[in-house]
Each structure stands twice: as C-alpha cells, then as structure tokens.
Design an enzyme around this catalytic site. Structure first.
Site, short mmCIF file in Angstrom:
data_model
loop_
_atom_site.label_atom_id
_atom_site.label_comp_id
_atom_site.label_asym_id
_atom_site.label_seq_id
_atom_site.Cartn_x
_atom_site.Cartn_y
_atom_site.Cartn_z
N GLU A 1 -19.37 164.59 44.87
CA GLU A 1 -19.82 164.02 46.14
C GLU A 1 -18.64 163.40 46.89
OE1 GLU A 1 -23.23 161.38 45.37
OE2 GLU A 1 -23.43 162.39 43.42
N HIS B 1 -24.99 166.66 48.24
CA HIS B 1 -25.44 166.36 46.87
C HIS B 1 -25.84 167.65 46.14
CE1 HIS B 1 -27.41 164.11 43.61
NE2 HIS B 1 -26.75 163.05 44.06
N THR B 2 -24.99 168.65 46.25
CA THR B 2 -25.25 169.92 45.56
C THR B 2 -24.92 169.80 44.08
OG1 THR B 2 -24.81 171.20 47.56
CG2 THR B 2 -24.59 172.35 45.46
#
Length: 355
Positions: free
Chosen positions: A314, A175-176
């Site tokens: 994602e 989830h960057t």
C-alpha cells in the site's frame, strides 16, 4: 380501480458496472466502479500462460458485502488515525471510530463502497471519478477525485488525482491483494520480496506506529533490503518470539522509502510462476500487509482465501502521520504529513512492471 405497484427505490447494486481493458501485449484488467477496484489482472508467467494475479470476486456486485477492501481505492484517509481525531489549522475534527477507539481506512463509509462514475473507458484505459462532499467521513472540504487505470507494455499504471476546496487530509491508497502464482494458488509465503528501506515503524497492538522514529531493519524480520523469502523471514521472527510479527500475524508495517518522485517501493516474485512485479510510486512509504487476518473469504472460481493468500503493498503516508509530532527525518520532507492545502492537486502515481 387499477392499482399500480410503486417502482422500487434504486439500490447501490443498480449502478455497479464492470469494465475490461486490454494492453498492447495482451495483458487484461477487469475493473469495477464499486470502489474503483481492480478485480483481476492477467499477466504471462514464465511459460507464457496468462495468470490472474489479483484476489477478488467473479461478480462486481459481490464486493458490496466485502469487508477486506480487495482491489479498492481507499480514502479519504487510508490506514489508521489514532483516537479517530486530528487537528488541522487549530480545529479538531472527529471521525467515526470503527476499530476500537481508532479510525481505520475511513470506514464505515469508505470510498471502497461508493459507486464511482465512469467518465472514460475503452481500449487500454478506464477512468473513475468521485465527488466527496464537505465533511464526508468527518473530513473538511469538497474533494473531487479521478482514478485512472492504464495498461501499458508490460505493466499497469495507476494515477490518482484530486483537488479540495478547503485544506484537508488526503491519503489515498490501492488495497490490491497480490498473489503472483495466481489467485487461489495457495499462500504467498514462498514469494521473494525486496523493499529498499533501511527502516520500519514498529506498531502497538492496534497497528498504529509507535511515537518513536522509524528504527533500523537490520537484524530483524523486517529486513528486505536484499530479496528474501517472506515465509523464511516470518519463521525467523516466530522462532525469536518477535512481538511485531505476532501481533500482526505476519506483516502490517510501514517502511519509509528514501528519495522522491516515482521510484521502487517494492519488488516481489512468485516462486512457482516466475512472475516478477516491481512497484514504483511517488509515495513517502509503503505498508506491507501479508493478510494475516483473512479467514475463509470467498473469492473467484470457488476459491476461498485464508491467511497469507495474498499480500498488499500500500503506497501512501505512514499510518497516523497526521498526528505525529516526532522529529524523524521524514518529517522534514515534503508531504510527510497527509495535509492537502486548498486548491492544491493531490497526486498518487503507481506503476506496476511485470516480467
């Protein structure tokens, strides 16, 4: 008589660590075991200036209070499960409903707020490990996971492996939040984006895909088959009162990606830095989130992150896939549902290439 003060109980903060890895070309990544997170990634822009392209915190301890999942590995099931329940082998499992009646990102006890162990670190790679016990978060089986980050020439490789002793549900993701102009450098609406998908999943107001099969992106703001400026696509949707854009305050949508194995899921370019990131993964879909719900979140170097300060790409299964019964062609593919048979290795491979 002497009175000895009792030692305080250890807290989660006591075990939080940060590690830095360096690639052969000078790229650096800073990581923390709190959530197996990517804290920063510095890559050269078009003029060779090293640029941190990841939203995050300066201090790894600051992630304890983070509720935006910045840089985290999310699990045991990323994204939403309708009704916070699912059925596996005839047995219904109930999860914590943390977003209305639904489960989102397996919170409130998600992997993003666990202190993973660090079995290996040094040079250009680091590995984090987590032992998730039976019925952790409501999921069956003891799930043992390893996450490895490795800097290679011109890129970052993320490898997620896991094995469970019972058949379970497994849908991990990263989830960057990315901003290729640099974290804190404004919004990502000027970024160009390409997602090689002909279809997407419309959602209801709770961001759960509708029961219908994925529909064509043609003629919609979801059409990124050819590289397009994100903000221009959004404005097109707003001009036409597109309900999907309105409820997500941008994008929060899954795109199924044809094929199998490691292949391109997305490509995005920072319009000011010239940095291009191409993301490859072996996942069946990519969820595009343009951070419409970030609101004055404290970040690095005194920066504050607002709406569209970054974008998440994602890789994983379509939200609520474990409960889907439609006959979309994706349902015939291997792993169309995030069910992991007992003793079978879970594998998520992600490669980010920068140029």
């Amino acid at each position: 008589m002497a009175h000895h003060q009792q030692a305080p109980e250890p807290t989660i903060d006591d075990d939080i660590r940060a590690v830095t890895i360096t690639g052969p070309d000078g790229m650096t990544a800073r990581l923390t075991n709190h959530g197996a997170r990517l804290m920063s990634l510095t890559v050269p822009d078009r003029s060779g200036r090293m640029t941190d392209v990841v939203l995050g915190k300066d201090d790894p301890h600051d992630y304890v209070a983070d509720d935006t999942l910045m840089g985290a590995i999310v699990g045991r099931h990323a994204n939403r499960i309708r009704g916070a329940r699912f059925t596996l082998a005839g047995h219904e499992y109930r999860l914590t409903a943390n977003e209305g009646p639904n489960s989102n990102h397996s919170q409130p006890n998600g992997y993003e707020h666990r202190n993973w162990t660090i079995p290996e670190t040094g040079g250009s790679s680091a590995t984090f490990a987590l032992d998730s016990p039976n019925m952790d978060q409501g999921f069956p089986g003891r799930f043992r996971i390893q996450v490895r980050y490795a800097l290679i020439g011109g890129g970052l490789r993320l490898t997620v492996r896991g094995v469970c002793d019972e058949t379970t549900v497994a849908n991990l993701t990263t989830h960057t939040y990315w901003n290729l102009n640099g974290e804190g450098a404004g919004d990502i609406l000027g970024h160009r984006l390409r997602i090689p998908s002909t279809r997407y999943y419309p959602t209801d107001s709770q961001f759960i895909p509708l029961a219908d099969p994925a529909i064509s992106v043609a003629g919609t703001p979801m059409d990124f088959r050819d590289s397009a400026v994100i903000g221009e696509r959004l404005r097109d949707g707003q001009r036409h009162n597109d309900r999907q854009i309105a409820i997500a305050r941008g994008y929060n949508h899954a795109f199924p990606i044809d094929g199998s194995g490691l292949r391109i899921l997305a490509e995005t370019i920072g319009e000011r830095s010239g940095i291009r990131m191409t993301m490859y993964a072996n996942a069946p879909a990519v969820l595009l989130y343009t951070a419409g719900f970030l609101n004055d979140v404290p970040g690095k170097r005194g920066h504050r992150y607002g709406p569209s300060a970054g974008l998440c790409l994602e890789p994983g299964f379509v939200p609520n896939a474990v409960n889907r019964t439609d006959c979309d062609r994706d349902c015939d593919r291997d792993h169309a549902k995030p069910v992991l048979p007992a003793g079978t290795e879970y594998r998520l491979d992600v490669l980010y290439r920068f140029d």
